[in-house]
Design a protein around this motif. Sequence first.
Motif, PDB file in Angstrom:
ATOM      1  N   LEU A   2       0.822  -1.209   0.000  1.00  0.00           N
ATOM      2  CA  LEU A   2       0.000   0.000   0.000  1.00  0.00           C
ATOM      3  C   LEU A   2       0.858   1.261   0.000  1.00  0.00           C
ATOM      4  O   LEU A   2       0.471   2.275  -0.580  1.00  0.00           O
ATOM      5  CB  LEU A   2      -0.941  -0.021   1.197  1.00  0.00           C
ATOM      6  N   GLU A   3       2.017   1.181   0.641  1.00  0.00           N
ATOM      7  CA  GLU A   3       2.913   2.340   0.643  1.00  0.00           C
ATOM      8  C   GLU A   3       3.418   2.617  -0.768  1.00  0.00           C
ATOM      9  O   GLU A   3       3.560   3.777  -1.170  1.00  0.00           O
ATOM     10  CB  GLU A   3       4.098   2.100   1.587  1.00  0.00           C
ATOM     11  N   LEU A   4       3.651   1.543  -1.505  1.00  0.00           N
ATOM     12  CA  LEU A   4       4.091   1.705  -2.890  1.00  0.00           C
ATOM     13  C   LEU A   4       3.000   2.363  -3.733  1.00  0.00           C
ATOM     14  O   LEU A   4       3.287   3.246  -4.562  1.00  0.00           O
ATOM     15  CB  LEU A   4       4.472   0.343  -3.472  1.00  0.00           C
ATOM     16  N   PHE A   6       0.786   4.447  -2.624  1.00  0.00           N
ATOM     17  CA  PHE A   6       0.756   5.848  -2.208  1.00  0.00           C
ATOM     18  C   PHE A   6       1.857   6.644  -2.896  1.00  0.00           C
ATOM     19  O   PHE A   6       1.613   7.731  -3.426  1.00  0.00           O
ATOM     20  CB  PHE A   6       0.900   5.940  -0.688  1.00  0.00           C
ATOM     21  N   VAL A   7       3.063   6.116  -2.915  1.00  0.00           N
ATOM     22  CA  VAL A   7       4.193   6.823  -3.526  1.00  0.00           C
ATOM     23  C   VAL A   7       3.985   6.976  -5.028  1.00  0.00           C
ATOM     24  O   VAL A   7       4.241   8.041  -5.602  1.00  0.00           O
ATOM     25  CB  VAL A   7       5.515   6.089  -3.209  1.00  0.00           C
ATOM     26  N   THR A  32      -3.890   9.535  -1.474  1.00  0.00           N
ATOM     27  CA  THR A  32      -4.646   8.970  -0.361  1.00  0.00           C
ATOM     28  C   THR A  32      -5.863   8.201  -0.868  1.00  0.00           C
ATOM     29  O   THR A  32      -6.168   7.110  -0.374  1.00  0.00           O
ATOM     30  CB  THR A  32      -5.090  10.087   0.602  1.00  0.00           C
ATOM     31  N   MET A  35      -4.649   4.953  -2.315  1.00  0.00           N
ATOM     32  CA  MET A  35      -4.282   4.029  -1.249  1.00  0.00           C
ATOM     33  C   MET A  35      -5.517   3.469  -0.554  1.00  0.00           C
ATOM     34  O   MET A  35      -5.557   2.293  -0.182  1.00  0.00           O
ATOM     35  CB  MET A  35      -3.384   4.750  -0.243  1.00  0.00           C
ATOM     36  N   GLY A  39      -6.391  -0.408  -0.521  1.00  0.00           N
ATOM     37  CA  GLY A  39      -6.557  -1.084   0.763  1.00  0.00           C
ATOM     38  C   GLY A  39      -7.871  -1.830   0.858  1.00  0.00           C
ATOM     39  O   GLY A  39      -7.926  -2.946   1.379  1.00  0.00           O
TER      40      GLY A  39
END
Length: 80
Positions: A2-4, A6-7, A32, A35, A39
């Motif tokens: 999920l961080e990927l 977002f980036v 956001t 993400m 998610g």
Amino acid sequence: MLELLFVIGFFVMLMVTGISLLGIIAALFVATALMFVGGLFALMIKLLPWLLLAIAVVWVIRAVKPPKVPNYQRNNRFRY
């Protein structure tokens, strides 16, 4: 994972809007949202086996349990 997302969303939005305060704020909102959707999708896939198990259990219980037959003798109280 999920961080990927977002980036990547943040980077893509900055490339589209340019680097400014408004662009950074828009990029934060888009990243956001990306993400959040990612998610929810990951959570749905993670919970899918449990949902299928719950559906199977309800199906088996309804198939095994006999249907409820109404009791008509309540209206025959005074019959001897």
